[in-house]
Design an enzyme around this catalytic site. Structure first.
Site, mmCIF file in Angstrom:
data_model
loop_
_atom_site.group_PDB
_atom_site.id
_atom_site.type_symbol
_atom_site.label_atom_id
_atom_site.label_comp_id
_atom_site.label_asym_id
_atom_site.label_seq_id
_atom_site.Cartn_x
_atom_site.Cartn_y
_atom_site.Cartn_z
ATOM 1 N N GLY A 48 0.300 -1.305 0.280
ATOM 2 C CA GLY A 48 -0.320 0.084 -0.510
ATOM 3 C C GLY A 48 0.724 1.344 0.030
ATOM 4 N N GLU A 103 3.707 4.762 5.970
ATOM 5 C CA GLU A 103 2.850 4.314 6.312
ATOM 6 C C GLU A 103 1.645 4.530 4.852
ATOM 7 O OE1 GLU A 103 0.973 1.360 5.635
ATOM 8 O OE2 GLU A 103 0.893 -0.029 7.417
ATOM 9 N N ASP A 104 0.673 3.743 4.580
ATOM 10 C CA ASP A 104 -0.412 3.997 3.164
ATOM 11 C C ASP A 104 -1.427 4.884 4.605
ATOM 12 O OD1 ASP A 104 -0.884 1.719 4.354
ATOM 13 O OD2 ASP A 104 -1.514 1.049 2.688
ATOM 14 N N ASP A 107 -5.094 2.572 11.059
ATOM 15 C CA ASP A 107 -7.034 2.469 10.660
ATOM 16 C C ASP A 107 -7.453 2.419 12.457
ATOM 17 O OD1 ASP A 107 -9.442 1.578 9.051
ATOM 18 O OD2 ASP A 107 -9.377 0.068 9.570
ATOM 19 N N LYS A 135 -7.129 7.817 10.068
ATOM 20 C CA LYS A 135 -8.969 7.194 10.142
ATOM 21 C C LYS A 135 -8.928 6.879 11.759
ATOM 22 C CE LYS A 135 -10.936 4.108 6.917
ATOM 23 N NZ LYS A 135 -10.880 2.717 6.136
ATOM 24 N N PHE A 156 -14.063 3.347 3.296
ATOM 25 C CA PHE A 156 -12.916 2.672 2.526
ATOM 26 C C PHE A 156 -12.196 3.159 1.410
ATOM 27 C CE2 PHE A 156 -11.553 -0.883 0.392
ATOM 28 C CZ PHE A 156 -10.510 -1.790 1.634
ATOM 29 N N VAL A 157 -11.777 3.338 1.051
ATOM 30 C CA VAL A 157 -10.922 4.283 0.265
ATOM 31 C C VAL A 157 -9.708 3.260 -0.342
ATOM 32 C CG1 VAL A 157 -10.649 6.376 1.346
ATOM 33 C CG2 VAL A 157 -8.642 4.892 1.529
ATOM 34 N N ASP A 163 -5.988 -0.551 -2.013
ATOM 35 C CA ASP A 163 -5.747 -1.266 -2.670
ATOM 36 C C ASP A 163 -7.323 -2.060 -1.710
ATOM 37 O OD1 ASP A 163 -5.082 -3.009 -0.918
ATOM 38 O OD2 ASP A 163 -5.756 -5.148 -1.679
ATOM 39 N N ARG A 169 -4.870 -0.172 -7.171
ATOM 40 C CA ARG A 169 -3.800 1.145 -6.443
ATOM 41 C C ARG A 169 -3.292 1.320 -7.874
ATOM 42 N NH1 ARG A 169 -1.760 -2.090 -1.569
ATOM 43 N NH2 ARG A 169 -2.349 -4.709 -2.110
#
Ligand code: XMP
Ligand code: MG
Length: 184
Positions: A48, A103-104, A107, A135, A156-157, A163, A169
């Site tokens: 990610g 990090e992407d 959560d 988030k 949810f993105v 992905d 992606r």
């Protein structure tokens, strides 16, 4: 048949230009923070964080090593399992080095907390965290990024590295997936 991505994206949450501008800004913070340090190892979490790492690293002016780790926390789909397994480890020793985890998205925070604890055992000089997306509403453990790109709502993105079942992606923006796509 492979569907048109436009049909499964509800809306664009963060467009390409906003991403690029913000990432340049984040790079300036990193440059400032590490300017008097001898080491910086940027560790991106596959897959990610690949786009974020690539874009961010272009603007880093201090000497740095780009490293990659693969961990698994999500099975397929959108639910978090809370378990982290190291699938690919670092190629380098981080003892006494400055580590920046790239990090992407944060959560629940489980992945990152476990990863950070794992890296901490290797006696780095310091560990910091940069995440493109945060988030905060979803957090279940105490962990905060040192720098973040955007705080986003609990949706949810996908795109820019993120992905849905390994797809999407490659989108150059962050989009929200249509609910019907993952609820069917
Ligand atoms: P935790 O819950 O441990 O999870 O903080 C972090 C990882 O979960 C994935 N994740 C997402 N992936 N869209 C995605 O494509 C999302 O909205 C999303 N939320 C969490 C991601 O791999 C992240 O590293
Ligand atoms: Mg990830």
């Amino acid at each position: 048949m492979i569907s048109d991505t436009n049909e499964i994206i509800e809306k664009v949450l963060i467009d390409e230009e906003s991403l690029n501008l913000r990432i340049k800004k984040l790079a300036s913070y990193i440059n400032e923070h590490y300017k008097d340090e001898d080491t910086l190892i940027m560790v991106a979490i596959l897959k990610g964080s690949v786009m974020f790492m690539a874009e961010l690293a272009k603007y880093i002016k201090v000497d740095t090593n780009l490293e990659f780790m693969a961990v698994s926390s999500y099975e397929s789909g959108t639910e978090s399992s809370g378990n982290v397994k190291i699938l690919k480890d670092l190629d380098t020793d981080i003892t006494d080095k400055n580590v920046l985890i790239v990090e992407d998205i944060i959560d629940t925070g489980h992945t990152l907390l476990k990863l950070k604890n794992n890296l901490q055992k290797r006696d780095p000089k310091d560990i910091k965290i940069i995440t493109l997306l945060d988030k905060p509403e979803r957090r279940e453990v105490e962990i905060k990024p040192d720098w973040y790109g955007f705080k986003i709502p609990n949706e949810f993105v996908v795109g820019f590295g993120l992905d849905y079942d390994q797809r999407l992606r490659n989108l150059p923006y962050i989009g929200v997936l249509k609910r019907e796509v993952y609820e069917k």
